[in-house]
Design a protein around this motif. Structure first.
Motif, PDB file in Angstrom:
ATOM      1  N   VAL A   5       0.852  -1.189   0.000  1.00 13.49           N
ATOM      2  CA  VAL A   5       0.000   0.000   0.000  1.00 13.49           C
ATOM      3  C   VAL A   5       0.888   1.239   0.000  1.00 13.49           C
ATOM      4  CG1 VAL A   5      -1.867   1.230   1.143  1.00 13.49           C
ATOM      5  CG2 VAL A   5      -1.768  -1.275   1.267  1.00 13.49           C
ATOM      6  N   ILE A   6       0.657   2.124  -0.982  1.00 12.71           N
ATOM      7  CA  ILE A   6       1.528   3.282  -1.172  1.00 12.71           C
ATOM      8  C   ILE A   6       0.704   4.561  -1.143  1.00 12.71           C
ATOM      9  CG2 ILE A   6       3.202   4.384  -2.718  1.00 12.71           C
ATOM     10  CD1 ILE A   6       3.704   1.636  -3.963  1.00 12.71           C
ATOM     11  N   GLY A  59       7.188  -2.590  -8.259  1.00 13.91           N
ATOM     12  CA  GLY A  59       7.279  -2.856  -9.692  1.00 13.91           C
ATOM     13  C   GLY A  59       7.313  -4.335 -10.030  1.00 13.91           C
ATOM     14  N   LYS A  60       7.754  -5.126  -9.075  1.00  7.16           N
ATOM     15  CA  LYS A  60       7.809  -6.574  -9.291  1.00  7.16           C
ATOM     16  C   LYS A  60       6.471  -7.259  -9.011  1.00  7.16           C
ATOM     17  CE  LYS A  60      12.741  -7.067  -8.376  1.00  7.16           C
ATOM     18  NZ  LYS A  60      13.796  -7.855  -7.714  1.00  7.16           N
ATOM     19  N   HIS A  61       5.586  -6.544  -8.312  1.00 10.45           N
ATOM     20  CA  HIS A  61       4.281  -7.126  -7.940  1.00 10.45           C
ATOM     21  C   HIS A  61       3.163  -6.112  -8.189  1.00 10.45           C
ATOM     22  CE1 HIS A  61       6.518 -10.380  -5.947  1.00 10.45           C
ATOM     23  NE2 HIS A  61       7.294  -9.430  -5.471  1.00 10.45           N
ATOM     24  N   PRO A  62       3.030  -5.599  -9.397  1.00 15.79           N
ATOM     25  CA  PRO A  62       2.071  -4.510  -9.654  1.00 15.79           C
ATOM     26  C   PRO A  62       0.623  -4.868  -9.352  1.00 15.79           C
ATOM     27  CG  PRO A  62       2.900  -5.444 -11.714  1.00 15.79           C
ATOM     28  CD  PRO A  62       3.744  -6.003 -10.621  1.00 15.79           C
ATOM     29  N   ALA A  63       0.261  -6.131  -9.498  1.00 12.95           N
ATOM     30  CA  ALA A  63      -1.133  -6.528  -9.256  1.00 12.95           C
ATOM     31  C   ALA A  63      -1.493  -6.500  -7.778  1.00 12.95           C
ATOM     32  CB  ALA A  63      -1.388  -7.927  -9.823  1.00 12.95           C
ATOM     33  N   ASP A  64      -0.478  -6.449  -6.915  1.00 10.03           N
ATOM     34  CA  ASP A  64      -0.740  -6.464  -5.474  1.00 10.03           C
ATOM     35  C   ASP A  64      -0.487  -5.098  -4.836  1.00 10.03           C
ATOM     36  OD1 ASP A  64      -1.656  -7.880  -3.266  1.00 10.03           O
ATOM     37  OD2 ASP A  64       0.354  -8.456  -2.610  1.00 10.03           O
ATOM     38  N   VAL A  65      -0.435  -4.056  -5.680  1.00 11.73           N
ATOM     39  CA  VAL A  65      -0.179  -2.699  -5.188  1.00 11.73           C
ATOM     40  C   VAL A  65      -1.474  -1.898  -5.141  1.00 11.73           C
ATOM     41  CG1 VAL A  65       0.970  -0.507  -5.690  1.00 11.73           C
ATOM     42  CG2 VAL A  65       2.201  -2.658  -6.034  1.00 11.73           C
ATOM     43  N   LEU A  66      -1.678  -1.206  -4.035  1.00  9.83           N
ATOM     44  CA  LEU A  66      -2.800  -0.286  -3.903  1.00  9.83           C
ATOM     45  C   LEU A  66      -2.246   1.105  -3.621  1.00  9.83           C
ATOM     46  CD1 LEU A  66      -5.868   0.315  -3.585  1.00  9.83           C
ATOM     47  CD2 LEU A  66      -5.544  -0.130  -1.127  1.00  9.83           C
ATOM     48  N   GLU A  67      -2.610   2.064  -4.464  1.00  2.00           N
ATOM     49  CA  GLU A  67      -2.251   3.459  -4.223  1.00  2.00           C
ATOM     50  C   GLU A  67      -3.404   4.134  -3.481  1.00  2.00           C
ATOM     51  OE1 GLU A  67      -1.265   5.293  -7.936  1.00  2.00           O
ATOM     52  OE2 GLU A  67       0.803   4.564  -7.873  1.00  2.00           O
ATOM     53  N   VAL A  68      -3.086   4.879  -2.433  1.00  2.53           N
ATOM     54  CA  VAL A  68      -4.088   5.543  -1.616  1.00  2.53           C
ATOM     55  C   VAL A  68      -3.862   7.050  -1.686  1.00  2.53           C
ATOM     56  CG1 VAL A  68      -5.001   5.846   0.708  1.00  2.53           C
ATOM     57  CG2 VAL A  68      -4.299   3.575  -0.067  1.00  2.53           C
ATOM     58  N   ASP A  69      -4.858   7.760  -2.156  1.00  3.50           N
ATOM     59  CA  ASP A  69      -4.762   9.214  -2.237  1.00  3.50           C
ATOM     60  C   ASP A  69      -4.854   9.809  -0.834  1.00  3.50           C
ATOM     61  OD1 ASP A  69      -4.705  11.840  -2.970  1.00  3.50           O
ATOM     62  OD2 ASP A  69      -6.679  11.873  -3.909  1.00  3.50           O
ATOM     63  N   THR A  70      -3.829  10.548  -0.439  1.00  3.50           N
ATOM     64  CA  THR A  70      -3.790  11.122   0.904  1.00  3.50           C
ATOM     65  C   THR A  70      -4.210  12.587   0.939  1.00  3.50           C
ATOM     66  OG1 THR A  70      -1.477  11.805   0.660  1.00  3.50           O
ATOM     67  CG2 THR A  70      -1.899   9.588   1.538  1.00  3.50           C
TER      68      THR A  70
END
Length: 196
Positions: free
Chosen positions: A127-128, A163-174
Motif C-alpha cells: 500500500v503506497i 514494480g515486481k508485484h504490480p497486481a498487489d499494489v494499492l495506491e491511496v490518495d492522501t
C-alpha cells in the motif's frame, strides 16, 4: 498476535545536511522524535528505529520513547541495508510494516491510519500513499514479502518491490503533500521551519 510495525530509517550520514539531521531542533524536540511521535500516535502496534551513523547520540534522545531500535553496521551501503536491518528485527508473527524515512516529520498519524485501514480492507500486500500522481512515504508492506525484501539487490532499492508485484499494489490518495516532503539540506530545514 499479528502486528503492524513501523520501521523508521535513521541510519544515514546526513551528508547534504552536513550535521546529524535526526537531532536538529523541531517543534520543541528533534526531527527523529517528531517522526516517532507521529508513528506511536497512529494505529501502529510497535516501532523500531534503525540506527547507524551517530547512533550513540540518537539513542540518548530516543531512550525515553516507547520504541525499540537496531543498529545497522552496514549503513554506508545505503538505505536498502537499513531497510533489511529493520525487517530482520521484526518478530516472525508480524502482519505488515510501514517504512518511514527518519527525515519526514510531517507525515501525520491520520495518513498512517489511512494506509493501515486500506490494507485491512483491500487484501493488497503493498500500500503506497500518493499525492496527486506522486508516490510518497510511508510504504506499507505485508509480511508475505519479507523474503523478497531480503533478496533485493543494492542497486534496486525498496522502490523496486512494487514494480515486481504490480497486481498487489494499492495506491491511496492522501490529499496532502506531507508524504513527499523530506529534509535533506539546510535550505530544506529552514524553509520548512519557516513555512509551518
Amino acid at each position: 498476535m499479528s502486528q503492524i510495525w513501523a520501521i523508521i530509517l535513521a541510519a544515514g550520514e546526513s551528508k547534504r545536511m552536513r550535521l546529524p539531521k535526526m537531532l536538529l531542533p523541531f517543534r520543541g524536540s528533534t526531527i527523529i522524535e517528531q517522526v516517532i511521535e507521529n508513528t506511536i500516535n497512529s494505529q501502529v502496534d510497535d516501532t523500531v528505529v534503525v540506527l547507524g551513523s551517530g547512533s550513540d547520540e540518537i539513542i540518548k534522545v530516543i531512550s525515553n520513547w516507547p520504541v525499540r531500535y537496531c543498529v545497522n553496521s552496514n549503513y554506508r551501503d545505503g538505505m536498502l541495508s537499513s531497510v533489511k536491518c529493520g525487517f530482520r528485527f521484526l518478530p516472525s508473527s508480524y502482519e505488515a510494516a510501514l517504512v518511514f524515512p527518519g527525515d519526514q516529520p510531517f507525515i501525520k498519524p491520520e495518513v498512517t491510519d489511512l494506509l493501515i485501514d486500506a490494507f485491512r480492507k483491500s487484501n493488497k500486500g503493498i500500500v503506497i500513499p500518493v499525492s496527486g500522481s506522486k508516490r510518497g512515504h510511508p510504504i506499507l508492506i505485508s509480511s508475505e514479502y519479507h523474503e523478497d525484501i531480503m533478496c533485493l539487490r543494492p542497486e534496486e532499492g525498496l522502490r523496486e518491490l512494487p514494480g515486481k508485484h504490480p497486481a498487489d499494489v494499492l495506491e491511496v490518495d492522501t490529499a496532502t503533500n506531507d508524504i513527499l516532503v523530506d529534509i535533506d539540506t539546510p535550505e530544506d530545514y529552514h524553509k520548512e521551519l519557516k513555512n509551518r
